[in-house]
Write a protein that holds these residues in place. Structure first.
Motif, PDB file in Angstrom:
ATOM      1  N   LEU A 149       0.829  -1.207   0.000  1.00  0.00           N
ATOM      2  CA  LEU A 149       0.000   0.000   0.000  1.00  0.00           C
ATOM      3  C   LEU A 149       0.864   1.258   0.000  1.00  0.00           C
ATOM      4  CD1 LEU A 149      -2.953  -0.881   2.421  1.00  0.00           C
ATOM      5  CD2 LEU A 149      -2.951  -0.824  -0.075  1.00  0.00           C
ATOM      6  N   TYR A 150       1.951   1.239   0.747  1.00  0.00           N
ATOM      7  CA  TYR A 150       2.867   2.384   0.736  1.00  0.00           C
ATOM      8  C   TYR A 150       3.428   2.608  -0.669  1.00  0.00           C
ATOM      9  CZ  TYR A 150       3.380   3.710   5.654  1.00  0.00           C
ATOM     10  OH  TYR A 150       3.180   4.220   6.902  1.00  0.00           O
ATOM     11  N   VAL A 151       3.828   1.526  -1.322  1.00  0.00           N
ATOM     12  CA  VAL A 151       4.397   1.652  -2.662  1.00  0.00           C
ATOM     13  C   VAL A 151       3.351   2.158  -3.648  1.00  0.00           C
ATOM     14  CG1 VAL A 151       5.440   0.364  -4.572  1.00  0.00           C
ATOM     15  CG2 VAL A 151       6.138  -0.111  -2.224  1.00  0.00           C
ATOM     16  N   VAL A 154      -4.167  11.463   1.002  1.00  0.00           N
ATOM     17  CA  VAL A 154      -4.400  10.018   0.896  1.00  0.00           C
ATOM     18  C   VAL A 154      -4.041   9.324   2.201  1.00  0.00           C
ATOM     19  CG1 VAL A 154      -3.761   7.899  -0.298  1.00  0.00           C
ATOM     20  CG2 VAL A 154      -4.052  10.018  -1.589  1.00  0.00           C
ATOM     21  N   PHE A 155      -2.877   9.656   2.747  1.00  0.00           N
ATOM     22  CA  PHE A 155      -2.486   9.054   4.011  1.00  0.00           C
ATOM     23  C   PHE A 155      -3.401   9.501   5.149  1.00  0.00           C
ATOM     24  CE2 PHE A 155       1.810   8.215   2.117  1.00  0.00           C
ATOM     25  CZ  PHE A 155       1.778   6.850   2.311  1.00  0.00           C
ATOM     26  N   GLY A 204      10.483   0.674  -2.431  1.00  0.00           N
ATOM     27  CA  GLY A 204      10.136  -0.592  -1.804  1.00  0.00           C
ATOM     28  C   GLY A 204      11.002  -0.866  -0.585  1.00  0.00           C
ATOM     29  N   PHE A 205      12.316  -0.678  -0.714  1.00  0.00           N
ATOM     30  CA  PHE A 205      13.219  -0.934   0.407  1.00  0.00           C
ATOM     31  C   PHE A 205      12.930  -0.007   1.577  1.00  0.00           C
ATOM     32  CE2 PHE A 205      17.027   0.196   2.800  1.00  0.00           C
ATOM     33  CZ  PHE A 205      17.437  -1.055   3.241  1.00  0.00           C
ATOM     34  N   ASN A 206      12.784   1.288   1.305  1.00  0.00           N
ATOM     35  CA  ASN A 206      12.565   2.236   2.394  1.00  0.00           C
ATOM     36  C   ASN A 206      11.198   2.060   3.039  1.00  0.00           C
ATOM     37  OD1 ASN A 206      15.098   3.384   2.123  1.00  0.00           O
ATOM     38  ND2 ASN A 206      14.407   4.977   0.719  1.00  0.00           N
ATOM     39  N   SER A 207      10.165   1.792   2.214  1.00  0.00           N
ATOM     40  CA  SER A 207       8.848   1.519   2.783  1.00  0.00           C
ATOM     41  C   SER A 207       8.896   0.264   3.635  1.00  0.00           C
ATOM     42  CB  SER A 207       7.802   1.354   1.671  1.00  0.00           C
ATOM     43  OG  SER A 207       7.633   2.555   0.958  1.00  0.00           O
ATOM     44  N   GLY A 218       1.938  10.376   5.900  1.00  0.00           N
ATOM     45  CA  GLY A 218       1.752   8.943   6.095  1.00  0.00           C
ATOM     46  C   GLY A 218       0.608   8.605   7.009  1.00  0.00           C
ATOM     47  N   ALA A 219       0.380   7.307   7.300  1.00  0.00           N
ATOM     48  CA  ALA A 219      -0.773   6.843   8.033  1.00  0.00           C
ATOM     49  C   ALA A 219      -0.430   5.810   9.071  1.00  0.00           C
ATOM     50  CB  ALA A 219      -1.802   6.277   7.055  1.00  0.00           C
ATOM     51  N   ARG A 220      -1.435   5.480   9.865  1.00  0.00           N
ATOM     52  CA  ARG A 220      -1.259   4.449  10.883  1.00  0.00           C
ATOM     53  C   ARG A 220      -0.923   3.139  10.209  1.00  0.00           C
ATOM     54  NH1 ARG A 220      -4.704   3.148  16.326  1.00  0.00           N
ATOM     55  NH2 ARG A 220      -3.786   1.130  16.747  1.00  0.00           N
ATOM     56  N   GLY A 221      -0.022   2.545  10.857  1.00  0.00           N
ATOM     57  CA  GLY A 221       0.463   1.367  10.476  1.00  0.00           C
ATOM     58  C   GLY A 221       0.248   0.324   9.707  1.00  0.00           C
TER      59      GLY A 221
END
Length: 457
Positions: free
Chosen positions: A121-123, A137-138, A386-389, A454-457
């Motif tokens: 979802l982050y990506v 969005v977040f 992808g790596f950082n997310s 960003g958003a909750r976990g």
């Protein structure tokens, strides 16, 4: 020309599908936290109470790493489908379990899937939405926690007292099926051209993630050995976890290097303090204050609503709020909330004080969590999203998993597992929250507000 929004024709399906999936995961998270004391009592599983939460978090690291590499290699469509399928399978296993050990097994499978879902979802957000829209969005993703926070603990409490706790798992599994159906046309809109240039899976990273999960799992069950053996196993498990996490996060994370490493470390420590406290708060209220599961769930409700509201506000005014001020205020509020919870347990204060105080934690997380996601995405290139997310979400999992494992050890293995046991758990949460306050000042530049969120976990 009117700027496009998250629900404009171009983004409507992606936004809706993402929010629905977050909604389902949020409901499951809050409902299981509420009903776990009931499960523990019925299956005589108090010794595995912390493990039931730490285990899925530990294994989710493997799902995160695999999904992050998969996304960088071929895009987020297939990994998202596979992750949702694992999530559903784990829910079914837990819902049909006849022992606490089987519940833990189901939670392990579920955790593997949830870790993959979070990273994909982050990506998707990073690759589909322009930077100016990402705060909104977040913010919507965080807002998706509001309704589950209002009704999830209550529904879970009612189910636990009537038809049975199993339907907390099985009911969510049924909801996941149409949620995935909604996302299928969404994922077809993600063009293959949006994928990265990564050369494929890095097997060593998958092995390191498995070693990290094994270390956390060993830590979570170390109390079962008793005496000096428990201490030796716990120390060895921590060493293994520290060694294994280093290749999975940006270089310099464990030493708090400024920039992306400090962002990830702040998230890890903050998540550990918050979730260790939140997991044991309903347990305290039901066991020592004779609250019903539904009443104890009010603590999760007020926190979840505050989290969603604060996240929406910081997203709406992201361009006006400076990162450092937001992070400092957010982490300080979480520390204050944990301090109130600790005082309630240690001094025998009325339970409603802990419930009211826990609203501060949601406000703080709603401010700090999104802004940390902002800083991470704004500092990531297309090829390392992808790596950082994955690294950020590994912090989300590893921090609470290790904190819960240590909390379980303190609660079960040390003398006095009554009010003193809860005080030790919440004392650990406060120590971690104060650590996050100290780290937050170096996680963001002194000046410009972020462009993304960003958003909750």
């Amino acid at each position: 020309m009117t700027p496009e929004g998250p629900f404009s024709a171009r983004f409507r399906l992606i936004t809706l599908g993402t929010v629905v999936l977050v909604f389902v995961a949020a409901f499951e998270n809050l409902a299981v936290t509420t009903v776990m004391p009931v499960i523990s009592a019925e299956l005589d599983g108090s010794a595995l109470y912390a493990v039931a939460f730490a285990a899925p978090l530990a294994v989710s690291v493997v799902g995160m790493v695999a999904a992050g590499q998969w996304c960088d290699t071929s895009g987020p469509r297939v990994p998202l489908c596979a992750s949702v399928a694992l999530f559903i399978a784990g829910l079914v296993v837990a819902g049909l379990a006849g022992s606490m050990e089987q519940v833990v097994v189901g939670r392990l499978v579920q955790g593997l899937g949830s870790g993959g879902v979070t990273v994909t979802l982050y990506v998707i957000v990073a690759r589909v939405f322009p930077g100016a829209l990402q705060p909104r969005v977040f913010g919507l993703m965080s807002a998706a926690w509001v309704i589950p926070a209002l009704v999830g603990p209550f529904i879970a409490g009612v189910l636990g007292e009537t038809v049975g706790w199993r339907w907390v798992f099985l009911g969510v599994a049924f909801i996941c099926v149409p949620a995935l159906g909604l996302l299928l046309p969404v994922m077809r809109t993600l063009r293959r051209a949006q994928t990265g240039t990564a050369s494929g899976f890095r097997i060593p990273r998958l092995l390191w993630s498995g070693l990290l999960a094994a270390g956390i799992l060993a830590l979570s069950v170390s109390a079962e050995f008793g005496g000096a053996v428990a201490l030796v196993v716990a120390v060895a498990a921590v060493v293994v976890a520290v060694v294994a996490i280093r290749p999975l996060v940006p270089r310099g994370t464990l030493t708090g290097r400024t920039g992306l490493p400090r962002i990830v470390l702040t998230r890890l420590v903050l998540a550990g303090g918050f979730f260790a406290t939140e997991t044991y708060l309903p347990y305290l209220l039901t066991r020592d204050y004779d609250f019903s599961p539904g009443q104890a769930g009010l603590a999760l409700s007020v926190s979840g609503v505050a989290w969603g509201a604060a996240s929406l506000l910081q997203g709406r005014y992201a361009a006006r709020l400076r990162d450092r001020a937001v992070l400092t205020a957010g982490t300080a509020l979480v520390a204050a909330a944990v301090a109130v919870t600790l005082a309630t347990a240690a001094l025998g204060l009325p339970g409603w004080i802990a419930i009211a105080g826990w609203a501060l934690s949601g406000t703080g997380m709603g401010l700090a969590y999104p802004r940390l996601s902002v800083l991470l995405l704004s500092g990531s290139s297309h090829d390392d999203q992808g790596f950082n997310s994955s690294a950020l979400n590994i912090a989300d999992a590893a921090g609470p998993a290790v904190a819960l494992s240590v909390a379980g050890l303190a609660f079960q293995a040390l003398p006095g597992a009554g009010a003193d046991g809860f005080a030790r758990v919440f004392g650990l949460g406060l120590l971690l929250a104060l650590g996050a306050v100290a780290l937050a000042r170096g996680a963001a530049p002194r000046t410009a507000p972020s462009a993304v969120s960003g958003a909750r976990g």
